[in-house]
Design a protein around this motif. Structure first.
Motif, PDB file in Angstrom:
ATOM      1  N   GLY A 258       0.835  -1.189   0.000  1.00  0.00           N
ATOM      2  CA  GLY A 258       0.000   0.000   0.000  1.00  0.00           C
ATOM      3  C   GLY A 258       0.873   1.243   0.000  1.00  0.00           C
ATOM      4  N   ALA A 259       0.312   2.321   0.416  1.00  0.00           N
ATOM      5  CA  ALA A 259       1.071   3.571   0.494  1.00  0.00           C
ATOM      6  C   ALA A 259       1.385   3.860   1.954  1.00  0.00           C
ATOM      7  N   GLY A 260       2.108   4.947   2.180  1.00  0.00           N
ATOM      8  CA  GLY A 260       2.349   5.422   3.534  1.00  0.00           C
ATOM      9  C   GLY A 260       3.186   4.475   4.367  1.00  0.00           C
ATOM     10  N   GLU A 261       2.689   4.139   5.565  1.00  0.00           N
ATOM     11  CA  GLU A 261       3.473   3.387   6.533  1.00  0.00           C
ATOM     12  C   GLU A 261       3.839   1.992   6.033  1.00  0.00           C
ATOM     13  N   GLU A 262       2.911   1.319   5.359  1.00  0.00           N
ATOM     14  CA  GLU A 262       3.210  -0.025   4.856  1.00  0.00           C
ATOM     15  C   GLU A 262       4.352   0.028   3.845  1.00  0.00           C
ATOM     16  N   GLN A 263       4.342   1.018   2.973  1.00  0.00           N
ATOM     17  CA  GLN A 263       5.405   1.178   1.979  1.00  0.00           C
ATOM     18  C   GLN A 263       6.751   1.434   2.653  1.00  0.00           C
ATOM     19  N   GLU A 264       6.741   2.275   3.697  1.00  0.00           N
ATOM     20  CA  GLU A 264       7.983   2.574   4.415  1.00  0.00           C
ATOM     21  C   GLU A 264       8.513   1.344   5.135  1.00  0.00           C
ATOM     22  N   ARG A 265       7.617   0.556   5.750  1.00  0.00           N
ATOM     23  CA  ARG A 265       8.049  -0.653   6.457  1.00  0.00           C
ATOM     24  C   ARG A 265       8.697  -1.645   5.492  1.00  0.00           C
ATOM     25  N   ARG A 266       8.062  -1.854   4.341  1.00  0.00           N
ATOM     26  CA  ARG A 266       8.601  -2.807   3.367  1.00  0.00           C
ATOM     27  C   ARG A 266       9.982  -2.352   2.875  1.00  0.00           C
ATOM     28  N   ALA A 267      10.103  -1.072   2.530  1.00  0.00           N
ATOM     29  CA  ALA A 267      11.373  -0.565   2.008  1.00  0.00           C
ATOM     30  C   ALA A 267      12.473  -0.643   3.063  1.00  0.00           C
ATOM     31  N   THR A 268      12.131  -0.282   4.312  1.00  0.00           N
ATOM     32  CA  THR A 268      13.116  -0.340   5.389  1.00  0.00           C
ATOM     33  C   THR A 268      13.568  -1.768   5.629  1.00  0.00           C
ATOM     34  N   SER A 269      12.628  -2.689   5.684  1.00  0.00           N
ATOM     35  CA  SER A 269      12.957  -4.089   5.917  1.00  0.00           C
ATOM     36  C   SER A 269      13.837  -4.640   4.800  1.00  0.00           C
ATOM     37  N   ALA A 270      13.512  -4.318   3.547  1.00  0.00           N
ATOM     38  CA  ALA A 270      14.308  -4.800   2.421  1.00  0.00           C
ATOM     39  C   ALA A 270      15.732  -4.254   2.492  1.00  0.00           C
TER      40      ALA A 270
END
Length: 671
Positions: A258-270
């Motif tokens: 999704g956008a927002g927090e979910e996008q940030e979590r995925r990118a940070t984790s990767a």
């Protein structure tokens, strides 16, 4: 206020509340690699032990107070960086010598060399520039020294012809670059298999066999300054698919983002997972934020108490090397997410209380120059904690450079890093390289069109800074794509003065309605100049090259046309003749049909050519094919590929020997 610009022999005091500084050695020839080094010296001006020599093969002192962070490219050229924790320097260390060396050639072959001492926010505390080097291959630029409990910086400017090894030896370091120094080692007798009696030993058995020389073990007695060769590997290949349409499993899936927090979590984790799996990538990223080279660990969304509330950074990064532990708090933004001053200052407070080293912001914001921050914070909070910024473009750049230069030693790591890049390149990741000209773009663009923009308008200067960031983005993209360091060239007077730089760009925008970026690409015939004309809604790309210095103008033009076989017909070809004020310009299609259209009736010979192509310019501030950023990026890519890349400079034919006269055979004389 004392000027931070130093002359040779001059010194300047550092603030008493300053705990950590970075030492940046800069040079303009990015194709040349200069390595920074440091020596921790006692009262006699000598190292206490070989471990006090900090350089690429020994990147940290034993106490962790001085660290070598590596080299990197900038828009001005290249730089090598060291960091010094003044509070951790042992009491019996009286000074830290700051030096640089070249692996081949001499400093005299380079232009200006600059030593800068900066604080955690990148503000210059001391600067020393020199162009006096001649035959030296190692140079002590300055020193950080302690006097009566106060730290100072002194400019030195002393060189060595004997290279880094010779410099280090003069300071008491034992250097061992030999490869033959070895001593015999007694062979280890393997035990006999269980149940088998040992063979009887005879006199013959005890004699050493002629074809079995004694085992030798390499014994190193000093520091090795020779650079280690990089190992290369090939990526994992998938060969068993029955059809081309079969897709291999992806390590970082973009499904369901999704956008927002979910996008940030995925990118940070990767990002964090890739850094843990690929040590070379972790070192490359960590070196950009001042961390040492060492074992890396990352943790996601760790909560911290701050007064009556809690703050939760996106990640906590930890690097260990010996007894030294470096910790940084990471705040991540993706898409159009903007960093907030209050949030960063909260993390700075937590980091100071926990005695952490840095707060790192990561977003799609690309600062106009290295060291600049996208958000201003209270500088008092930076006394003990550094604030660093990274862009997703820089993260992708480091990954591409590692892959293209073969520094990944294992096939699995190679595949993981490629999967991470694939994830970043997908639009759903939110890790776009440069996506937005900012909220002031539309009113500034409309003011330019209406003729009402004034250079003093603060919005114009903000947009000017964004344009420089876009130019830096173009240089980073080409660097990663071409595998060479592409520089965004600015006048030197603006390199360390962003306010003056932005004011200059805003003045040109108000007067002419144009932005301009000059990109210098190694081994090309000329600079790639990108001009965005806001009034005409056009992007112009051009390059200039010297014509051959022999032959008629017709032959010189033919030489150029042969290299432009695949160039677009609407390319403008301008010929500049030796007679002052004598130029001619036609479209390439016209010149192909009638080459004399450029030369007929012109006096003098052609001395240079200028090639320019015009593209439509998008107006939107972000995204889509109609966006301003997309149109500028696509224009520069297209012009480089179709025009600049095929061009080669003129090379004279080798001098011809005169025809050899056959030797006259000696006549035989009859006796």
């Amino acid at each position: 206020m004392i000027s931070p610009i130093l002359s040779k022999g001059q010194n300047i005091p550092l603030s008493n509340d300053l705990h950590q500084i970075d030492v940046v050695l800069g040079w303009t020839e990015s194709e040349v690699e200069i390595d920074a080094s440091a020596l921790l010296l006692n009262a006699e001006g000598k190292v206490r032990a070989d471990a006090d020599f900090v350089f690429y093969n020994q990147p940290e002192s034993e106490d962790g107070s001085v660290r070598f962070l590596g080299t990197g490219s900038t828009e001005e050229g290249a730089q090598a960086r060291l960091t010094i924790d003044l509070s951790a320097v042992p009491e019996d260390v009286h000074s830290v010598a700051l030096s640089g060396s070249v692996h081949s050639g001499t400093f005299g072959e380079l232009g200006k060399l600059t030593l800068r001492v900066v604080d955690g926010a990148g503000h210059s505390l001391a600067e020393y520039a020199t162009a006096d080097a001649t035959t030296e291959s190692a140079f002590v630029f300055g020193e950080v020294y302690r006097r009566n409990g106060e730290w100072k910086v002194r400019a030195i400017g002393q060189g060595w012809d004997s290279g880094l090894g010779g410099l280090a030896q003069d300071y008491g370091v034992e250097i061992d670059n030999e490869t033959e120094h070895a001593e015999p080692v007694d062979p280890v007798e393997e035990p006999a298999p269980v149940g088998v009696a040992p063979a009887e030993t005879t006199a013959t058995d005890s004699a050493p066999a002629a074809d079995n020389p004694p085992v030798v073990k390499r014994v190193r007695t000093g520091v090795r300054t020779a650079k280690r060769a990089a190992r290369t590997t090939t990526p994992i290949e998938f060969k068993l698919a029955e059809q081309d349409t079969w897709q291999p499993a992806r390590l970082f899936s973009v499904a369901g983002i999704g956008a927002g927090e979910e996008q940030e979590r995925r990118a940070t984790s990767a990002l964090v997972a890739t850094m843990q799996a690929v040590p070379a990538f972790a070192r490359a990223v960590c070196s950009r934020v001042g961390a040492p080279a060492g074992g890396f660990e990352g943790y996601l969304e760790v909560p911290y108490e701050r007064g009556e509330s809690r703050v939760i950074p996106d990640a906590v990064l930890k690097v260990s090397r010996g007894s030294r532990l470096w910790t940084g708090l990471l705040e991540v933004k993706t898409g159009n997410g903007k960093l907030k001053r209050e949030q960063l200052e909260n993390y700075l407070d937590v980091a100071r209380r926990k005695k952490y080293d840095a707060v790192i912001s990561l977003s799609n914001d690309i600062p106009a120059s290295a060291g600049e921050l996208p958000v201003e914070v209270d500088r008092r909070k930076l006394a003990k904690v550094a604030l660093r910024h990274l862009s997703w473009a820089e993260i992708a750049h480091e990954a591409r450079m590692l892959l293209s230069h073969g520094h990944i030693e294992e096939s699995l790591q190679n595949w993981i890093l490629r999967e991470f890049l694939r994830y970043l390149d997908h639009p759903r990741s939110g890790a776009s390289e440069f996506v937005d000209m900012g909220r002031h773009w539309v009113p500034v663009r409309e003011a330019v069109t209406a003729g009402t923009l004034r250079p003093s308008d603060p919005k114009a200067q903000i947009v000017a800074g964004t344009w420089v960031a876009l130019a830096r983005h173009l240089a980073l993209r080409l660097t990663a794509e071409l595998g060479v360091t592409v520089k965004h060239v600015l006048p030197r007077r603006f390199n360390n003065d962003p306010d003056a730089r932005n004011a200059h760009i805003a003045e040109k925008l108000a007067a002419e309605g144009t932005f301009e970026a000059v990109l210098r690409i190694p081994d090309t015939v000329g600079d790639l100049v990108v001009t965005a004309d806001v009034r005409t809604n056009r992007v112009r790309c051009r390059t200039t090259l010297d014509a051959p210095d022999e032959g008629t103008s017709g032959r010189r033009l033919t030489w150029l046309l042969r290299q432009l076989e695949d160039a677009p017909g609407n390319l403008q070809v301008e010929a500049v003749f030796s007679e002052r004020g004598n130029e001619a310009c036609e479209h390439l299609d016209t010149v192909r049909a009638n080459p004399k259209a450029l030369t007929e009736g012109r006096s003098g010979e052609i001395v240079s050519f200028s090639l320019e192509q015009t593209f439509p310019m998008g107006n939107r501030r972000s995204g889509t094919a109609a966006g301003f950023i997309t149109s500028v990026t696509a224009s520069s890519d297209s012009f480089y590929g179709s025009v600049v890349q095929p061009l080669r400079g003129w090379v004279r034919a080798a001098p011809q020997q005169p025809e050899q006269v056959a030797p006259i055979a000696a006549e035989s004389v009859d006796e």
